[in-house]
Design a protein around this motif. Structure first.
Motif, PDB file in Angstrom:
ATOM      1  N   ALA A 166       7.966   3.353  -4.012  1.00 49.25           N
ATOM      2  CA  ALA A 166       8.768   2.725  -5.179  1.00 49.25           C
ATOM      3  C   ALA A 166       8.015   1.701  -5.419  1.00 49.25           C
ATOM      4  CB  ALA A 166      10.187   2.413  -4.335  1.00 49.25           C
ATOM      5  N   TRP A 167       7.516   0.914  -4.891  1.00 51.17           N
ATOM      6  CA  TRP A 167       6.647  -0.293  -5.293  1.00 51.17           C
ATOM      7  C   TRP A 167       5.482   0.117  -5.984  1.00 51.17           C
ATOM      8  CZ3 TRP A 167       1.576  -1.136  -3.514  1.00 51.17           C
ATOM      9  CH2 TRP A 167       1.075  -2.533  -4.061  1.00 51.17           C
ATOM     10  N   ALA A 168       4.692   1.011  -5.431  1.00 43.97           N
ATOM     11  CA  ALA A 168       3.749   1.582  -6.343  1.00 43.97           C
ATOM     12  C   ALA A 168       3.953   2.146  -7.569  1.00 43.97           C
ATOM     13  CB  ALA A 168       2.837   2.892  -5.489  1.00 43.97           C
ATOM     14  N   ALA A 169       5.308   2.739  -7.680  1.00 44.44           N
ATOM     15  CA  ALA A 169       5.512   3.243  -9.212  1.00 44.44           C
ATOM     16  C   ALA A 169       5.765   1.875 -10.268  1.00 44.44           C
ATOM     17  CB  ALA A 169       6.851   4.073  -8.959  1.00 44.44           C
ATOM     18  N   THR A 170       6.159   0.703  -9.545  1.00 42.26           N
ATOM     19  CA  THR A 170       6.114  -0.265 -10.555  1.00 42.26           C
ATOM     20  C   THR A 170       4.698  -0.951 -10.704  1.00 42.26           C
ATOM     21  OG1 THR A 170       6.226  -2.177  -8.684  1.00 42.26           O
ATOM     22  CG2 THR A 170       8.333  -1.080  -9.234  1.00 42.26           C
ATOM     23  N   GLN A 171       3.699  -0.453 -10.170  1.00 39.54           N
ATOM     24  CA  GLN A 171       2.238  -0.902 -10.200  1.00 39.54           C
ATOM     25  C   GLN A 171       1.542  -0.300 -11.181  1.00 39.54           C
ATOM     26  OE1 GLN A 171       1.600  -4.054  -8.577  1.00 39.54           O
ATOM     27  NE2 GLN A 171       3.936  -3.591  -8.473  1.00 39.54           N
ATOM     28  N   VAL A 172       2.025   0.972 -11.662  1.00 40.15           N
ATOM     29  CA  VAL A 172       1.028   2.047 -12.334  1.00 40.15           C
ATOM     30  C   VAL A 172       2.039   2.709 -13.526  1.00 40.15           C
ATOM     31  CG1 VAL A 172      -0.403   2.623 -10.426  1.00 40.15           C
ATOM     32  CG2 VAL A 172       1.629   4.033 -10.989  1.00 40.15           C
ATOM     33  N   SER A 173       1.254   2.942 -14.597  1.00 37.06           N
ATOM     34  CA  SER A 173       2.051   3.708 -15.646  1.00 37.06           C
ATOM     35  C   SER A 173       2.840   4.793 -14.965  1.00 37.06           C
ATOM     36  CB  SER A 173       1.176   3.947 -16.663  1.00 37.06           C
ATOM     37  OG  SER A 173       0.329   5.093 -16.267  1.00 37.06           O
ATOM     38  N   LEU A 174       3.527   5.529 -15.970  1.00 34.48           N
ATOM     39  CA  LEU A 174       4.116   6.822 -15.639  1.00 34.48           C
ATOM     40  C   LEU A 174       3.003   7.940 -15.132  1.00 34.48           C
ATOM     41  CD1 LEU A 174       6.839   8.330 -15.208  1.00 34.48           C
ATOM     42  CD2 LEU A 174       6.532   8.849 -17.633  1.00 34.48           C
ATOM     43  N   LEU A 175       1.960   7.852 -15.718  1.00 32.87           N
ATOM     44  CA  LEU A 175       0.890   8.732 -15.278  1.00 32.87           C
ATOM     45  C   LEU A 175       0.231   8.492 -13.864  1.00 32.87           C
ATOM     46  CD1 LEU A 175      -1.234   8.851 -18.642  1.00 32.87           C
ATOM     47  CD2 LEU A 175       0.238  10.731 -17.834  1.00 32.87           C
ATOM     48  N   GLY A 176       0.477   7.391 -13.462  1.00 33.01           N
ATOM     49  CA  GLY A 176      -0.111   7.231 -12.243  1.00 33.01           C
ATOM     50  C   GLY A 176       0.740   7.573 -10.882  1.00 33.01           C
ATOM     51  N   ARG A 177       1.844   8.067 -11.205  1.00 32.43           N
ATOM     52  CA  ARG A 177       2.731   8.439 -10.244  1.00 32.43           C
ATOM     53  C   ARG A 177       2.519   9.613  -9.701  1.00 32.43           C
ATOM     54  NH1 ARG A 177       8.270   5.999 -13.111  1.00 32.43           N
ATOM     55  NH2 ARG A 177       7.356   3.773 -13.420  1.00 32.43           N
ATOM     56  N   PRO A 178       2.732   9.996  -8.353  1.00 30.36           N
ATOM     57  CA  PRO A 178       2.488  11.237  -8.005  1.00 30.36           C
ATOM     58  C   PRO A 178       3.181  12.526  -8.671  1.00 30.36           C
ATOM     59  CG  PRO A 178       3.000   9.928  -6.336  1.00 30.36           C
ATOM     60  CD  PRO A 178       3.375   9.108  -7.409  1.00 30.36           C
ATOM     61  N   LYS A 179       2.292  13.478  -9.218  1.00 24.60           N
ATOM     62  CA  LYS A 179       2.967  14.536  -9.915  1.00 24.60           C
ATOM     63  C   LYS A 179       2.899  15.928  -8.935  1.00 24.60           C
ATOM     64  CE  LYS A 179       3.199  12.609 -13.857  1.00 24.60           C
ATOM     65  NZ  LYS A 179       2.903  11.109 -13.329  1.00 24.60           N
ATOM     66  N   TRP A 180       2.092  15.667  -7.898  1.00 26.76           N
ATOM     67  CA  TRP A 180       1.995  16.762  -6.884  1.00 26.76           C
ATOM     68  C   TRP A 180       1.406  16.198  -5.491  1.00 26.76           C
ATOM     69  CZ3 TRP A 180       4.469  20.977  -6.925  1.00 26.76           C
ATOM     70  CH2 TRP A 180       4.468  22.037  -6.302  1.00 26.76           C
ATOM     71  N   ASN A 181       1.139  16.970  -4.533  1.00 29.89           N
ATOM     72  CA  ASN A 181       0.546  16.786  -3.364  1.00 29.89           C
ATOM     73  C   ASN A 181      -0.882  16.076  -3.572  1.00 29.89           C
ATOM     74  OD1 ASN A 181       2.755  17.682  -1.710  1.00 29.89           O
ATOM     75  ND2 ASN A 181       2.160  19.579  -2.382  1.00 29.89           N
ATOM     76  N   PHE A 182      -1.177  15.418  -2.612  1.00 28.49           N
ATOM     77  CA  PHE A 182      -2.688  14.984  -2.675  1.00 28.49           C
ATOM     78  C   PHE A 182      -3.057  13.877  -3.715  1.00 28.49           C
ATOM     79  CE2 PHE A 182      -2.526  18.214   0.394  1.00 28.49           C
ATOM     80  CZ  PHE A 182      -3.641  17.742   1.410  1.00 28.49           C
ATOM     81  N   HIS A 183      -1.928  13.049  -4.275  1.00 26.69           N
ATOM     82  CA  HIS A 183      -2.165  12.004  -5.122  1.00 26.69           C
ATOM     83  C   HIS A 183      -2.863  11.024  -4.279  1.00 26.69           C
ATOM     84  CE1 HIS A 183      -1.115   9.670  -8.826  1.00 26.69           C
ATOM     85  NE2 HIS A 183      -0.805   8.777  -8.020  1.00 26.69           N
ATOM     86  N   LYS A 184      -3.469  10.181  -4.867  1.00 31.84           N
ATOM     87  CA  LYS A 184      -4.191   9.169  -4.095  1.00 31.84           C
ATOM     88  C   LYS A 184      -4.062   7.493  -4.661  1.00 31.84           C
ATOM     89  CE  LYS A 184      -7.397  12.898  -3.649  1.00 31.84           C
ATOM     90  NZ  LYS A 184      -6.687  13.655  -4.447  1.00 31.84           N
ATOM     91  N   TYR A 185      -3.546   6.717  -4.040  1.00 31.73           N
ATOM     92  CA  TYR A 185      -3.546   5.198  -4.256  1.00 31.73           C
ATOM     93  C   TYR A 185      -4.601   4.588  -3.243  1.00 31.73           C
ATOM     94  CZ  TYR A 185       0.920   5.865  -6.653  1.00 31.73           C
ATOM     95  OH  TYR A 185       2.123   6.016  -7.540  1.00 31.73           O
ATOM     96  N   LEU A 186      -5.495   3.698  -4.063  1.00 27.11           N
ATOM     97  CA  LEU A 186      -6.385   2.848  -3.147  1.00 27.11           C
ATOM     98  C   LEU A 186      -5.569   1.652  -3.283  1.00 27.11           C
ATOM     99  CD1 LEU A 186      -9.073   2.821  -1.787  1.00 27.11           C
ATOM    100  CD2 LEU A 186     -10.034   2.009  -3.996  1.00 27.11           C
ATOM    101  N   ILE A 187      -5.585   1.032  -2.059  1.00 23.73           N
ATOM    102  CA  ILE A 187      -5.048  -0.347  -1.645  1.00 23.73           C
ATOM    103  C   ILE A 187      -6.105  -1.263  -1.027  1.00 23.73           C
ATOM    104  CG2 ILE A 187      -3.344  -1.604  -0.595  1.00 23.73           C
ATOM    105  CD1 ILE A 187      -2.220   0.469  -2.449  1.00 23.73           C
TER     106      ILE A 187
END
Length: 163
Positions: A111-132
């Motif tokens: 939920a937090w990550a979704a506020t940090q990226v654009s709509l394109l940056g949210r997971p659309k499928w499995n194996f989406h990656k966020y670097l923290i």
């Protein structure tokens, strides 16, 4: 991307222990929503190699088991572990119990990550990656189709470790 350094998130791992993510953890983490029955599950080997390459430098991969896309993961932790072992015999990075990455039961990190990226940056499928980063900031994201050993992933991990 906005930084929310006070955000610390916890995940329950397959063995029942807790993994804390955020500024208190002080490591660079690649958070990947995984599903062992997904076509992208072949990435487990590359994720393990990435983890092995940078682990001693303060890096880890966190596999977040999820059924948010096509219910391509088992329900029980022991079944998840067995399915992952069948795909990659030597996964040593932490893997969570089932975690929602979207929808009404979304995990607070997602939920937090979704506020940090654009709509394109949210997971659309499995194996989406966020670097923290070590400070808990979301540095960047990579699409499901991005190989974990792609040059852009390596460069981002190395830059984050150098900070």
């Amino acid at each position: 991307m906005d930084t929310q350094k006070d955000n610390n998130f916890s995940f329950t791992l397959l063995d029942g222990t807790t993994f804390f993510l955020g500024s208190a953890f002080a490591k660079v983490v690649l958070v990947v929503n995984t599903a062992s029955r997904c076509g992208f599950a072949r990435q487990f080997d590359a994720l393990q190699r990435l983890h092995d390459r940078y682990q001693t430098s303060g890096f880890t991969v966190l596999g977040v088991s999820s059924q948010s896309f096509g219910k391509q993961e088992s329900d029980e932790p022991c079944d998840i572990a067995a399915a992952i072992k069948a795909k990659c015999s030597n996964v040593t990075f932490p893997i969570t119990q089932l975690t929602a990455v979207r929808g009404k039961a979304i995990h607070p990190f997602y939920a937090w990550a979704a506020t940090q990226v654009s709509l394109l940056g949210r997971p659309k499928w499995n194996f989406h990656k966020y670097l923290i980063g070590k400070d808990g900031e979301l540095i960047t994201w990579f699409a499901s189709s991005t190989d974990p050993l792609a040059l852009k992933v390596i460069e981002a991990v190395e830059a984050a470790l150098a900070k």
